[in-house]
Scaffold this motif. Structure first.
Motif, PDB file in Angstrom:
ATOM      1  N   ARG A   1       1.211   8.576   2.503  1.00 35.97           N
ATOM      2  CA  ARG A   1       1.671   9.569   2.918  1.00 35.97           C
ATOM      3  C   ARG A   1       1.949  10.026   4.075  1.00 35.97           C
ATOM      4  O   ARG A   1       1.022   9.996   4.727  1.00 35.97           O
ATOM      5  CB  ARG A   1       1.053  10.989   1.265  1.00 35.97           C
ATOM      6  CG  ARG A   1       1.434   9.728  -0.328  1.00 35.97           C
ATOM      7  CD  ARG A   1       0.518  11.050  -0.528  1.00 35.97           C
ATOM      8  NE  ARG A   1       1.068  10.392  -2.048  1.00 35.97           N
ATOM      9  CZ  ARG A   1       2.041  11.805  -2.551  1.00 35.97           C
ATOM     10  NH1 ARG A   1       3.108  12.352  -1.644  1.00 35.97           N
ATOM     11  NH2 ARG A   1       2.090  11.020  -4.360  1.00 35.97           N
TER      12      ARG A   1
ATOM     13  N   THR B   1       1.364  13.328   6.012  1.00 40.78           N
ATOM     14  CA  THR B   1       0.694  13.926   6.034  1.00 40.78           C
ATOM     15  C   THR B   1       0.099  14.997   7.663  1.00 40.78           C
ATOM     16  O   THR B   1       1.633  14.665   8.108  1.00 40.78           O
ATOM     17  CB  THR B   1      -0.817  13.941   6.236  1.00 40.78           C
ATOM     18  OG1 THR B   1      -1.242  13.010   7.038  1.00 40.78           O
ATOM     19  CG2 THR B   1      -1.132  13.112   4.992  1.00 40.78           C
TER      20      THR B   1
ATOM     21  N   SER C   1      -1.478   8.928   5.954  1.00 39.40           N
ATOM     22  CA  SER C   1      -2.655   8.582   4.410  1.00 39.40           C
ATOM     23  C   SER C   1      -1.638   7.092   4.051  1.00 39.40           C
ATOM     24  O   SER C   1      -0.963   6.756   3.463  1.00 39.40           O
ATOM     25  CB  SER C   1      -2.749   9.442   4.045  1.00 39.40           C
ATOM     26  OG  SER C   1      -4.119   9.308   2.788  1.00 39.40           O
TER      27      SER C   1
ATOM     28  N   ASP D   1      -3.216   4.515   2.031  1.00 36.90           N
ATOM     29  CA  ASP D   1      -4.716   3.770   0.023  1.00 36.90           C
ATOM     30  C   ASP D   1      -5.156   2.348   0.091  1.00 36.90           C
ATOM     31  O   ASP D   1      -4.842   1.497  -0.262  1.00 36.90           O
ATOM     32  CB  ASP D   1      -4.200   3.992  -0.892  1.00 36.90           C
ATOM     33  CG  ASP D   1      -4.997   4.230  -2.014  1.00 36.90           C
ATOM     34  OD1 ASP D   1      -6.175   4.343  -1.638  1.00 36.90           O
ATOM     35  OD2 ASP D   1      -4.894   3.879  -2.894  1.00 36.90           O
TER      36      ASP D   1
ATOM     37  N   ASN E   1       0.781  -1.068  -0.218  1.00 37.34           N
ATOM     38  CA  ASN E   1       0.385  -0.049  -0.133  1.00 37.34           C
ATOM     39  C   ASN E   1       0.690   1.385   0.358  1.00 37.34           C
ATOM     40  O   ASN E   1       1.794   0.896   0.629  1.00 37.34           O
ATOM     41  CB  ASN E   1      -0.612  -0.373   0.953  1.00 37.34           C
ATOM     42  CG  ASN E   1      -1.825  -1.059   0.735  1.00 37.34           C
ATOM     43  OD1 ASN E   1      -3.073  -0.835   0.331  1.00 37.34           O
ATOM     44  ND2 ASN E   1      -2.256  -1.820   1.699  1.00 37.34           N
ATOM     45  N   PRO E   2       0.305   2.292  -1.080  1.00 41.60           N
ATOM     46  CA  PRO E   2       0.992   3.281  -0.746  1.00 41.60           C
ATOM     47  C   PRO E   2       0.636   4.238   0.795  1.00 41.60           C
ATOM     48  O   PRO E   2       0.016   4.110   0.814  1.00 41.60           O
ATOM     49  CB  PRO E   2       0.739   4.417  -1.426  1.00 41.60           C
ATOM     50  CG  PRO E   2      -0.677   3.483  -2.456  1.00 41.60           C
ATOM     51  CD  PRO E   2      -0.734   2.313  -1.898  1.00 41.60           C
TER      52      PRO E   2
ATOM     53  N   LYS F   1       6.046  15.491   3.018  1.00 39.30           N
ATOM     54  CA  LYS F   1       4.463  15.584   2.200  1.00 39.30           C
ATOM     55  C   LYS F   1       4.725  15.249   0.595  1.00 39.30           C
ATOM     56  O   LYS F   1       3.612  14.408   0.139  1.00 39.30           O
ATOM     57  CB  LYS F   1       3.595  16.477   2.451  1.00 39.30           C
ATOM     58  CG  LYS F   1       3.539  16.822   3.644  1.00 39.30           C
ATOM     59  CD  LYS F   1       2.807  18.251   4.010  1.00 39.30           C
ATOM     60  CE  LYS F   1       2.430  18.114   5.561  1.00 39.30           C
ATOM     61  NZ  LYS F   1       1.577  19.742   5.439  1.00 39.30           N
ATOM     62  N   ASN F   2       5.692  15.585   0.169  1.00 36.17           N
ATOM     63  CA  ASN F   2       5.818  15.088  -1.179  1.00 36.17           C
ATOM     64  C   ASN F   2       6.269  13.599  -1.513  1.00 36.17           C
ATOM     65  O   ASN F   2       6.380  12.871  -2.208  1.00 36.17           O
ATOM     66  CB  ASN F   2       7.108  16.029  -1.958  1.00 36.17           C
ATOM     67  CG  ASN F   2       6.286  17.550  -1.563  1.00 36.17           C
ATOM     68  OD1 ASN F   2       5.188  17.671  -1.794  1.00 36.17           O
ATOM     69  ND2 ASN F   2       7.328  18.256  -2.074  1.00 36.17           N
ATOM     70  N   GLN F   3       6.707  12.894  -0.026  1.00 33.86           N
ATOM     71  CA  GLN F   3       7.268  11.713  -0.718  1.00 33.86           C
ATOM     72  C   GLN F   3       6.415  10.071  -0.855  1.00 33.86           C
ATOM     73  O   GLN F   3       5.152  10.404  -0.087  1.00 33.86           O
ATOM     74  CB  GLN F   3       8.252  10.811   0.067  1.00 33.86           C
ATOM     75  CG  GLN F   3       9.490  11.789   0.457  1.00 33.86           C
ATOM     76  CD  GLN F   3      10.697  10.934   1.755  1.00 33.86           C
ATOM     77  OE1 GLN F   3      10.034  10.170   1.576  1.00 33.86           O
ATOM     78  NE2 GLN F   3      11.005  12.211   1.962  1.00 33.86           N
ATOM     79  N   GLU F   4       5.574   9.339  -2.106  1.00 26.86           N
ATOM     80  CA  GLU F   4       5.207   8.258  -1.732  1.00 26.86           C
ATOM     81  C   GLU F   4       5.743   6.849  -1.374  1.00 26.86           C
ATOM     82  O   GLU F   4       6.805   6.836  -2.632  1.00 26.86           O
ATOM     83  CB  GLU F   4       4.647   8.467  -2.930  1.00 26.86           C
ATOM     84  CG  GLU F   4       3.253   7.231  -2.904  1.00 26.86           C
ATOM     85  CD  GLU F   4       2.610   7.126  -4.330  1.00 26.86           C
ATOM     86  OE1 GLU F   4       1.140   8.081  -4.227  1.00 26.86           O
ATOM     87  OE2 GLU F   4       2.953   7.093  -5.438  1.00 26.86           O
ATOM     88  N   ASN F   5       5.960   6.910  -0.250  1.00 31.06           N
ATOM     89  CA  ASN F   5       6.105   5.520   0.483  1.00 31.06           C
ATOM     90  C   ASN F   5       5.153   3.911   0.340  1.00 31.06           C
ATOM     91  O   ASN F   5       4.493   4.298   0.710  1.00 31.06           O
ATOM     92  CB  ASN F   5       6.803   5.623   2.269  1.00 31.06           C
ATOM     93  CG  ASN F   5       7.826   6.955   1.888  1.00 31.06           C
ATOM     94  OD1 ASN F   5       8.729   6.575   1.733  1.00 31.06           O
ATOM     95  ND2 ASN F   5       6.413   8.172   3.045  1.00 31.06           N
ATOM     96  N   TYR F   6       6.333   2.341  -0.469  1.00 38.57           N
ATOM     97  CA  TYR F   6       5.133   1.632  -0.919  1.00 38.57           C
ATOM     98  C   TYR F   6       5.218   1.181   0.729  1.00 38.57           C
ATOM     99  O   TYR F   6       7.033   1.044   0.706  1.00 38.57           O
ATOM    100  CB  TYR F   6       5.851   1.260  -2.032  1.00 38.57           C
ATOM    101  CG  TYR F   6       4.418   0.583  -2.347  1.00 38.57           C
ATOM    102  CD1 TYR F   6       3.463   1.056  -2.821  1.00 38.57           C
ATOM    103  CD2 TYR F   6       5.057  -0.633  -2.700  1.00 38.57           C
ATOM    104  CE1 TYR F   6       2.670   0.136  -3.684  1.00 38.57           C
ATOM    105  CE2 TYR F   6       4.050  -1.753  -3.536  1.00 38.57           C
ATOM    106  CZ  TYR F   6       2.456  -1.271  -3.395  1.00 38.57           C
ATOM    107  OH  TYR F   6       1.156  -2.636  -4.081  1.00 38.57           O
TER     108      TYR F   6
END
Length: 426
Positions: free
Chosen positions: A127, A129, A203, A205, A124-125, A137-142
């Motif tokens: 972020r 927040t 957050s 997903d 799941n990704p 905040k600009n990073q999307e981690n998996y």
């Protein structure tokens, strides 16, 4: 002495060139194989993130409608059929956990979407927040998501990097907070430490719901198996009523009593639409999972040992033959007043200087392996050069020992020969 050695090496450059090429090839091969073997051993001996001592996996089966004892829940006032099934499964799950906790020797029990020594991956990704810096905040981690019951940290003795106990982590999960592994977010880019994420919001997903959680604690990375590096992960509480596995921690020495009560024909766990399929200790699960991996590692170590022996004998033979061919030279030096120690130093110095010269282009080849990510060390560390330089240093020392042994023994034998007998024919 050094100038004379370098001059002698350059004078005999043809024979020394081929010797240097041999050392270059051997050094690069040893470097690659040593990196692969040492990396796998280091991964295997790294803490997996959980403690499986006296922990069992209880697999729950579900009856089908064709079963004579299958139960169909009746909807209550205002319930749909789906609502009735959810209530029935939730009540059945809670009752089952209560009964498990009453069995002899049980310390804690919890279910979850997955467990250690299982290659399931629920990605799941996530972020960061809320009150997080913009760089985070600009990073999307998996991350690999562990959906669990609150007592999951108690069962596997999971602890926070700030010293949070399993009981404290369980309370955080009950409060709806989330646990992140220390490698889940690249905090170094923002100039922060992993523990600085505590009390920030994240957050997820999950099922496209975009749920937000408060980060309660940072825990050690959890690995899925002994031979695998740790993925970024998160532990959070969700509805577990449909999961087939329950994880149980038992007191030391209570295994037999626990299993007897669990598998008894009148066990209270065999009720409703669920039944016990098997109860297996995690040590057995680990051994079964890694049977082939352990065999491969054992074979790799044997091959590494055989290669080292082959290289040792090869270099030993090369320098042994090379030294034997110089018996007359040794005799001449003794006649001209050179002592045994001086001759030893000269022969050793020549071999080690040739190795040092050959190591320079070998390091260039090693740098190419590092640059193109061919080496395995990058799986367990983020440093660029410390680990490969250390490995190259170990390989250099091993080869130096082989060269010293190849020179020492024949040279020692040559020292015992009388110079007059060697030079009689001159």
């Amino acid at each position: 002495m050094k100038r004379k050695l370098l001059k002698q090496i350059s004078t005999e450059w043809r024979s020394n060139l081929w010797l240097g090429i041999e050392l270059l090839i051997v050094s690069s091969i040893l470097f690659f194989i040593f990196d692969a073997t040492s990396t796998i051993v280091r991964i295997k001996n790294t803490y997996i993130g959980v403690d499986i001592t006296n922990v069992y996996r209880l697999t729950i089966g579900w009856k089908t409608e064709s079963s004579p004892t299958f139960e169909t829940p009746q909807p209550q006032a205002g319930e749909t059929e789906d609502d009735a099934w959810r209530r029935y499964n939730r009540d059945n799950y809670n009752l089952r956990l209560q009964q498990i906790r009453k069995l002899p020797g049980v310390i804690s029990a919890a279910s979850g979407s997955t467990s250690p020594y299982n290659y399931n991956f629920n990605g799941n990704p996530v972020r960061i927040t809320g009150n997080a810096p913009d760089s985070l905040k600009n990073q999307e981690n998996y991350v690999n998501t562990y959906s669990v019951a609150p007592d999951y940290p108690k069962v596997f003795n999971i602890r926070g990097i700030n010293g949070e106990t399993p009981e404290e982590l369980s309370r955080m999960l009950e409060e709806g907070k989330v646990l992140l592994t220390s490698n889940a977010v690249n905090t170094a880019k923002a100039g922060l430490k992993p523990e600085d994420l505590i009390n920030m919001t994240a957050s997820f997903d999950l099922d496209s719901a975009g749920q937000t959680y408060v980060i309660g604690a940072i825990i050690e990375p959890i690995r899925r198996a002994d031979y695998e590096v740790a993925f970024a992960g998160t532990v959070l509480m969700r509805d577990e009523s449909s999961f087939r596995n329950v994880y149980i921690k038992v007191k030391e020495g209570y295994d037999e009593q626990f299993l007897n009560a669990l598998t008894a024909t009148d066990s209270p766990l065999n009720h409703g639409n669920s039944y016990i399929v098997e109860a297996k200790p995690f040590k057995e699960i680990r051994d079964n999972l890694h049977r082939n991996d352990d065999a491969q590692l054992r074979n790799m170590i044997i091959c590494m040992g055989f290669l080292l022996l082959t290289v040792f004998l090869g270099l030993l033979g090369t320098f042994w033959f090379r030294t034997q061919q110089r018996v007359r030279e040794i005799a001449m030096r003794k006649v001209t007043g050179a002592g045994n120690r001086q001759i030893f130093r000269r022969l050793m110095g020549e071999g080690l200087i040739i190795l040092a010269i050959a190591t320079i282009p070998a390091l260039g080849l090693d740098a190419l392996l590092v640059h193109y990510g061919i080496l395995m060390y990058s799986q367990i560390t983020t440093d660029i050069w410390v680990t490969p330089l250390t490995e190259a240093g170990v390989v250099f020392l091993l080869m130096a020992l082989m060269i010293v042994a190849g020179i020492y023994f024949p040279a020692r034998k040559a020292m015992k020969v009388e110079p007059a007998e060697v030079l009689r024919g001159e």
